[in-house]
Design a protein around this motif. Structure first.
Motif, PDB file in Angstrom:
ATOM      1  N   MET A   1       0.825  -1.222   0.000  1.00  0.00           N
ATOM      2  CA  MET A   1       0.000   0.000   0.000  1.00  0.00           C
ATOM      3  C   MET A   1       0.850   1.259   0.000  1.00  0.00           C
TER       4      MET A   1
ATOM      5  N   HIS B   1      -2.880   2.877  -2.721  1.00  0.00           N
ATOM      6  CA  HIS B   1      -4.232   2.324  -2.787  1.00  0.00           C
ATOM      7  C   HIS B   1      -4.296   1.109  -1.867  1.00  0.00           C
ATOM      8  N   PRO B   2      -5.506   0.680  -1.501  1.00  0.00           N
ATOM      9  CA  PRO B   2      -5.623  -0.590  -0.797  1.00  0.00           C
ATOM     10  C   PRO B   2      -5.057  -1.708  -1.668  1.00  0.00           C
ATOM     11  N   CYS B   3      -4.491  -2.715  -1.036  1.00  0.00           N
ATOM     12  CA  CYS B   3      -3.927  -3.859  -1.757  1.00  0.00           C
ATOM     13  C   CYS B   3      -4.422  -5.152  -1.119  1.00  0.00           C
TER      14      CYS B   3
ATOM     15  N   ARG C   1     -12.965  -1.437  -6.162  1.00  0.00           N
ATOM     16  CA  ARG C   1     -12.351  -2.740  -5.876  1.00  0.00           C
ATOM     17  C   ARG C   1     -11.913  -3.487  -7.133  1.00  0.00           C
TER      18      ARG C   1
END
Length: 147
Positions: free
Chosen positions: A44, A49-51, A118
């Motif tokens: 991240m 970003h979210p991973c 997502r």
């Protein structure tokens, strides 16, 4: 640009009785979970970003971590794809009183960056600007079964 050292994280977990197996050592599933969490943080930092975990290319346990010792997780990103990030992870058992360390576990995880819907999203290139960063990247590439 994000550098390899920007993604370097070291985290500690004290091995408690609830973390152990019937041999009174850290349960491998707990060590894998701790590695996954720290690895995602490294990914991240690079992605912004979210991973999420896409794969675990290898997870090699060489030594146990006794109850009462500390599990030290070392993590850093060393290679990127279009939306993926390869992260090297190593776990050590550390004696709390002395700081003595011993390598116990090595792994290569691949994470994918996700956008707000997502869906996989591109990640920036990773740069290596220092000798230490180059040394870490070389070690990761040498240990990577896909290289």
């Amino acid at each position: 640009m994000v550098t390899l050292l920007d993604t370097y994280i070291e985290n500690r977990e004290r091995v408690q009785p609830d973390d152990t197996n019937n041999y009174d050592t850290a349960h491998g599933g707990n060590v894998a979970k701790w590695m996954d969490e720290v690895g995602a943080m490294s990914a991240m930092r690079l992605a912004g970003h979210p991973c999420v975990t896409a794969s675990i290319d290898r997870l090699d346990f060489s030594r146990p971590i006794p109850r009462g010792d500390t599990c030290v997780i070392e993590s850093y990103a060393y290679e990127t794809g279009r939306t993926s990030i390869r992260v090297r992870l190593r776990a050590f058992r550390e004696t709390p009183e002395t700081g003595e360390r011993e390598l116990t576990t090595e792994a290569t995880f691949v994470f994918v960056a996700l956008d707000e819907d997502r869906r996989p999203t591109p990640v920036p290139d990773l740069t290596v600007e220092t000798e230490r960063g180059e040394s870490l990247r070389s070690a990761a590439l040498a240990a990577d079964p896909d290289e």
